[in-house]
Design a protein around this motif. Structure first.
Motif, PDB file in Angstrom:
ATOM      1  N   GLU A 232    -153.781 -66.297  -8.137  1.00  0.00           N
ATOM      2  CA  GLU A 232    -154.550 -67.745  -7.944  1.00  0.00           C
ATOM      3  C   GLU A 232    -155.595 -67.671  -9.258  1.00  0.00           C
ATOM      4  OE1 GLU A 232    -156.286 -68.667  -4.346  1.00  0.00           O
ATOM      5  OE2 GLU A 232    -154.326 -68.775  -3.483  1.00  0.00           O
ATOM      6  N   VAL A 233    -155.469 -69.187  -9.618  1.00  0.00           N
ATOM      7  CA  VAL A 233    -156.170 -69.257 -10.970  1.00  0.00           C
ATOM      8  C   VAL A 233    -157.634 -70.119 -10.373  1.00  0.00           C
ATOM      9  CG1 VAL A 233    -156.130 -70.443 -12.999  1.00  0.00           C
ATOM     10  CG2 VAL A 233    -154.117 -69.704 -11.964  1.00  0.00           C
ATOM     11  N   GLU A 234    -157.496 -71.191  -9.723  1.00  0.00           N
ATOM     12  CA  GLU A 234    -158.736 -71.757  -9.323  1.00  0.00           C
ATOM     13  C   GLU A 234    -158.174 -72.786  -8.213  1.00  0.00           C
ATOM     14  OE1 GLU A 234    -158.801 -74.775 -13.320  1.00  0.00           O
ATOM     15  OE2 GLU A 234    -160.319 -73.207 -12.882  1.00  0.00           O
ATOM     16  N   GLU A 235    -159.201 -73.169  -7.543  1.00  0.00           N
ATOM     17  CA  GLU A 235    -159.005 -74.242  -6.435  1.00  0.00           C
ATOM     18  C   GLU A 235    -157.697 -74.210  -5.790  1.00  0.00           C
ATOM     19  OE1 GLU A 235    -160.113 -77.898  -8.374  1.00  0.00           O
ATOM     20  OE2 GLU A 235    -162.214 -77.063  -8.601  1.00  0.00           O
ATOM     21  N   GLY A 236    -157.041 -72.858  -5.370  1.00  0.00           N
ATOM     22  CA  GLY A 236    -155.840 -73.001  -4.756  1.00  0.00           C
ATOM     23  C   GLY A 236    -154.446 -73.004  -5.753  1.00  0.00           C
ATOM     24  N   GLU A 237    -154.708 -73.188  -6.957  1.00  0.00           N
ATOM     25  CA  GLU A 237    -153.524 -73.144  -7.917  1.00  0.00           C
ATOM     26  C   GLU A 237    -153.284 -71.797  -8.321  1.00  0.00           C
ATOM     27  OE1 GLU A 237    -154.655 -75.488 -11.384  1.00  0.00           O
ATOM     28  OE2 GLU A 237    -154.238 -77.519 -10.217  1.00  0.00           O
ATOM     29  N   GLY A 238    -151.933 -71.753  -8.544  1.00  0.00           N
ATOM     30  CA  GLY A 238    -151.476 -70.310  -8.830  1.00  0.00           C
ATOM     31  C   GLY A 238    -149.990 -70.112  -8.802  1.00  0.00           C
ATOM     32  N   ILE A 239    -149.554 -69.015  -8.948  1.00  0.00           N
ATOM     33  CA  ILE A 239    -148.135 -68.563  -8.764  1.00  0.00           C
ATOM     34  C   ILE A 239    -147.722 -67.618  -8.264  1.00  0.00           C
ATOM     35  CG2 ILE A 239    -148.481 -67.063 -10.880  1.00  0.00           C
ATOM     36  CD1 ILE A 239    -145.672 -68.004 -11.917  1.00  0.00           C
ATOM     37  N   THR A 240    -146.567 -67.657  -7.392  1.00  0.00           N
ATOM     38  CA  THR A 240    -146.213 -66.515  -6.329  1.00  0.00           C
ATOM     39  C   THR A 240    -144.840 -65.969  -6.792  1.00  0.00           C
ATOM     40  OG1 THR A 240    -147.258 -67.656  -4.423  1.00  0.00           O
ATOM     41  CG2 THR A 240    -145.382 -66.063  -4.081  1.00  0.00           C
ATOM     42  N   GLU A 241    -144.575 -64.790  -6.857  1.00  0.00           N
ATOM     43  CA  GLU A 241    -143.661 -63.903  -7.072  1.00  0.00           C
ATOM     44  C   GLU A 241    -142.804 -63.290  -5.817  1.00  0.00           C
ATOM     45  OE1 GLU A 241    -143.489 -61.406 -10.468  1.00  0.00           O
ATOM     46  OE2 GLU A 241    -144.672 -62.765 -11.924  1.00  0.00           O
ATOM     47  N   LEU A 242    -141.619 -63.114  -5.709  1.00  0.00           N
ATOM     48  CA  LEU A 242    -140.903 -62.631  -4.406  1.00  0.00           C
ATOM     49  C   LEU A 242    -139.906 -61.578  -4.735  1.00  0.00           C
ATOM     50  CD1 LEU A 242    -139.913 -62.622  -1.705  1.00  0.00           C
ATOM     51  CD2 LEU A 242    -138.985 -64.645  -2.008  1.00  0.00           C
ATOM     52  N   VAL A 243    -139.851 -60.664  -4.290  1.00  0.00           N
ATOM     53  CA  VAL A 243    -138.605 -59.791  -4.411  1.00  0.00           C
ATOM     54  C   VAL A 243    -138.102 -59.128  -2.949  1.00  0.00           C
ATOM     55  CG1 VAL A 243    -140.205 -57.775  -4.887  1.00  0.00           C
ATOM     56  CG2 VAL A 243    -138.029 -57.547  -5.742  1.00  0.00           C
ATOM     57  N   LEU A 244    -137.186 -58.877  -2.836  1.00  0.00           N
ATOM     58  CA  LEU A 244    -136.173 -58.166  -1.887  1.00  0.00           C
ATOM     59  C   LEU A 244    -136.113 -56.802  -2.231  1.00  0.00           C
ATOM     60  CD1 LEU A 244    -133.952 -60.776  -0.253  1.00  0.00           C
ATOM     61  CD2 LEU A 244    -136.368 -60.150   0.232  1.00  0.00           C
ATOM     62  N   VAL A 245    -136.336 -55.859  -1.312  1.00  0.00           N
ATOM     63  CA  VAL A 245    -136.309 -54.386  -1.506  1.00  0.00           C
ATOM     64  C   VAL A 245    -135.240 -53.674  -0.214  1.00  0.00           C
ATOM     65  CG1 VAL A 245    -137.363 -52.042  -1.929  1.00  0.00           C
ATOM     66  CG2 VAL A 245    -138.537 -54.152  -2.531  1.00  0.00           C
ATOM     67  N   ASN A 246    -134.378 -52.918  -0.668  1.00  0.00           N
ATOM     68  CA  ASN A 246    -133.607 -52.109   0.274  1.00  0.00           C
ATOM     69  C   ASN A 246    -134.407 -50.899   0.647  1.00  0.00           C
ATOM     70  OD1 ASN A 246    -131.996 -50.101   1.456  1.00  0.00           O
ATOM     71  ND2 ASN A 246    -130.130 -51.237   0.905  1.00  0.00           N
ATOM     72  N   TRP A 247    -135.013 -50.625   1.617  1.00  0.00           N
ATOM     73  CA  TRP A 247    -136.183 -49.750   1.677  1.00  0.00           C
ATOM     74  C   TRP A 247    -135.382 -48.260   2.056  1.00  0.00           C
ATOM     75  CZ3 TRP A 247    -136.797 -46.472   6.211  1.00  0.00           C
ATOM     76  CH2 TRP A 247    -136.305 -46.988   7.290  1.00  0.00           C
ATOM     77  N   HIS A 248    -134.099 -48.317   2.467  1.00  0.00           N
ATOM     78  CA  HIS A 248    -133.285 -47.188   2.312  1.00  0.00           C
ATOM     79  C   HIS A 248    -133.229 -46.562   1.107  1.00  0.00           C
ATOM     80  CE1 HIS A 248    -131.232 -47.651   6.539  1.00  0.00           C
ATOM     81  NE2 HIS A 248    -132.557 -47.454   6.660  1.00  0.00           N
ATOM     82  N   THR A 249    -132.735 -47.095   0.255  1.00  0.00           N
ATOM     83  CA  THR A 249    -132.675 -46.783  -1.333  1.00  0.00           C
ATOM     84  C   THR A 249    -133.852 -46.900  -2.000  1.00  0.00           C
ATOM     85  OG1 THR A 249    -131.830 -48.812  -2.064  1.00  0.00           O
ATOM     86  CG2 THR A 249    -129.869 -47.384  -0.978  1.00  0.00           C
ATOM     87  N   GLY A 250    -134.718 -47.796  -1.684  1.00  0.00           N
ATOM     88  CA  GLY A 250    -135.752 -47.874  -2.390  1.00  0.00           C
ATOM     89  C   GLY A 250    -135.568 -48.727  -3.800  1.00  0.00           C
ATOM     90  N   ASN A 251    -134.351 -49.378  -3.834  1.00  0.00           N
ATOM     91  CA  ASN A 251    -134.082 -50.365  -5.026  1.00  0.00           C
ATOM     92  C   ASN A 251    -134.312 -51.745  -4.773  1.00  0.00           C
ATOM     93  OD1 ASN A 251    -132.950 -48.252  -6.331  1.00  0.00           O
ATOM     94  ND2 ASN A 251    -130.989 -48.148  -5.355  1.00  0.00           N
ATOM     95  N   GLY A 252    -134.803 -52.514  -5.666  1.00  0.00           N
ATOM     96  CA  GLY A 252    -135.069 -54.008  -5.319  1.00  0.00           C
ATOM     97  C   GLY A 252    -133.770 -54.773  -5.786  1.00  0.00           C
TER      98      GLY A 252
END
Length: 542
Positions: A232-252
């Motif tokens: 978040e930068v200011e007053e709610g503005e910002g950027i979101t990053e999303l990733v999915l992970v296979n937790w069995h292998t530990g690979n994204g």
């Protein structure tokens, strides 16, 4: 020969073969059948399951007659906010506190035995439920961990505990780390090939004043874990990053999603929902971003915005997303100016996820609601809208996409969505979804209002069955609790509200609402559980 000319015994045998939904429809078509059903507890239990939007649990040693009373108490408790038990806990204000699955957790920093050092302690409490046989003792765990916990996710069916931390380096990239642990010993999970997954964000160096980074959400579904990180930068503005992970292998998974307003939900092991506010000139399926990195932080390009969009992606065996299999749902054209956008996570069981052993009944996964919260800037509220609206639809609307890209306009899918205009007279906070219920509270000084909106198809009928002459009810000394029937388009739903003392946040589970109040360095937690205690086992017929 007419079915209704049969004697009661053969008619009863026929009715007994019906599933709960068919039984409900049969009762609604005939008062005579309904009278028969109400006189037989086994049939009545099945009827009440369908009426309440519930599903029978895995085969239980308790008869339907014994489970009927807990079901009726559970239905009435939620409709009237009349809780059966309240558990209280007072703690020093923690670093993080919340609910995941059927567990309450909190984590805080505490002095280490070695002078000048600190460690973090994680506490996990199992919450009570009246949908299972009473336990002599609820489980409690405490673990010491060598890092600050930013998010917690628990999947008791897999004995999986996922902890998220952030590593902020003055020189390198800002990194989010997931730890895959056995929830009962807080050591590496035996099915996890790697203890950690490190997600290197696109941000680096020391954060400028007014900027902050947070782990927004961690979600577990089978072998997949979703992680979203926000700057978040200011007053709610910002950027979101999303990733999915296979937790069995530990690979994204190789695909990453980025957006200034972005939210997600893993709908199934083959289906990912991404909600975003894309740019007019953005042709990237990953959601794109109007933000770009500079040496002194982030700055914003002046791109034009489209209306928000839901995108459903196909997950291929936990290895990646099929970019050629995407379906998108557009919002109204007039909704281009958005100040807040989020999918409210649903805490009830998803399809193909088994309930805990011994559960009598649970929310029907096929009836789960997806709720999207949209807020407009005060100067750009579309005509006919309130400042904050909730879009409610059945999760089953969003099916895994077929090959190729497809875009549905708002006009093509709006009839499957109910738009709720939330009141503007005071701020609404902490939106939680359980099954087909939306839970939130409104700040009003010392005394706030707790609201539950029930979108079960038969919620109005349920309310009439417990209060046929009045929609005004009271519970546990809170005299202004009310339950009323509202209409949104062609849909009836129930709105129940009650006054609550000193609330700063709310969580909700299938069994309870959890109220938090922070004051003077302390946090008071109240867990209000709905339902009736199980009566001794009884025969399945009267």
């Amino acid at each position: 020969m007419s079915l209704f000319s049969l004697s009661i015994d053969p008619l009863y045998i026929i009715i007994e073969e019906l599933d709960p939904i068919s039984l409900l429809h049969f009762c609604k078509s005939s008062r005579y059948i309904h009278r028969i059903v109400t006189k037989h507890s086994t049939l009545l239990y099945r009827y009440e399951l369908a009426l309440s939007g519930m599903k029978d649990g895995i085969a239980s040693s308790y008869s339907p007659r014994a489970r009927l009373d807990p079901l009726l108490g559970y239905k009435k408790g939620w409709l009237t906010l009349n809780w059966t038990a309240q558990d209280s806990l007072r703690i020093d204000t923690p670093t993080i506190v919340g609910v995941s699955g059927r567990f309450l957790y909190y984590a805080s920093e505490s002095p280490h035995p070695h002078a000048g050092l600190f460690q973090w302690s994680l506490h996990i409490y199992e919450l009570r439920s009246y949908r299972t046989p009473r336990l002599d003792k609820l489980q409690y765990c405490k673990f010491n961990v060598p890092f600050e916990i930013r998010q917690v996710a628990i999947d008791a069916a897999q004995n999986l505990l996922v902890l998220a931390e952030l590593r902020l380096s003055s020189q390198g990239a800002i990194t989010a780390t997931l730890h895959f642990l056995d929830m009962w010993i807080c050591q590496q999970h035996p099915q996890a090939q790697n203890l950690h997954f490190h997600f290197q964000t696109d941000w680096w160096g020391t954060l400028p004043p007014g900027h902050r980074v947070s782990v927004e959400r961690v979600q577990i579904y089978g072998i997949m874990v979703g992680l979203s990180v926000r700057r978040e930068v200011e007053e709610g503005e910002g950027i979101t990053e999303l990733v999915l992970v296979n937790w069995h292998t530990g690979n994204g998974l190789p695909e990453r999603f980025t957006g200034d307003l972005l939210s997600f939900d893993i709908l199934s092991d083959s289906c990912l929902m991404v909600l975003s506010h894309p740019d007019e000139d953005d042709e990237d399926d990953s959601g794109g971003s109007p933000w770009e990195q500079s040496s002194d932080g982030l700055y914003l390009y002046e791109h034009g915005k489209r209306s928000p969009q839901i995108t459903i992606h196909h997950i291929q065996d936990g290895r990646g997303l099929r970019s050629a299999r995407v379906i998108s749902y557009d919002f109204p054209e007039s909704w281009k100016a958005i100040s807040y956008l989020r999918i409210c996570p649903n805490t009830s069981l998803k399809p193909n996820v088994a309930p805990p052993t011994g559960t009598f009944f649970h929310f029907d996964p096929s009836q789960r609601a997806t709720v999207i919260l949209v807020e407009f800037p005060s100067h750009s509220i579309p005509a006919g809208c309130s400042k904050k609206v909730a879009l409610v639809m059945k999760e089953s609307l969003f099916q895994p996409p077929s090959p190729g890209d497809k875009i549905l306009s708002w006009e093509e899918w709006q009839d499957h969505c109910t738009v709720i205009h939330l009141p503007d007279d005071s701020e609404a906070h902490a939106f939680e979804v359980v099954g087909r219920k939306l839970v939130f509270f409104q700040s009003a000084g010392v005394v706030s209002r707790l609201h539950v909106l029930d979108f079960n198809d038969y919620a109005a009928e349920c309310l009439r069955s417990i209060a046929p002459r009045s929609s005004t009810l009271s519970c546990n000394g809170e005299q202004d609790t009310t339950s009323q029937i509202f209409k949104a388009g062609a849909t009836d739903f129930i709105g129940t509200s009650t006054s609550v003392q000193s609330v700063t946040w709310v969580n909700a589970t299938e069994d309870a609402v959890v109220l938090y109040n922070e004051h003077e360095g302390k946090t008071d937690i109240r867990v209000r559980t709905f339902g009736n205690t199980l009566q001794p086992a009884a025969p399945s017929v009267p």
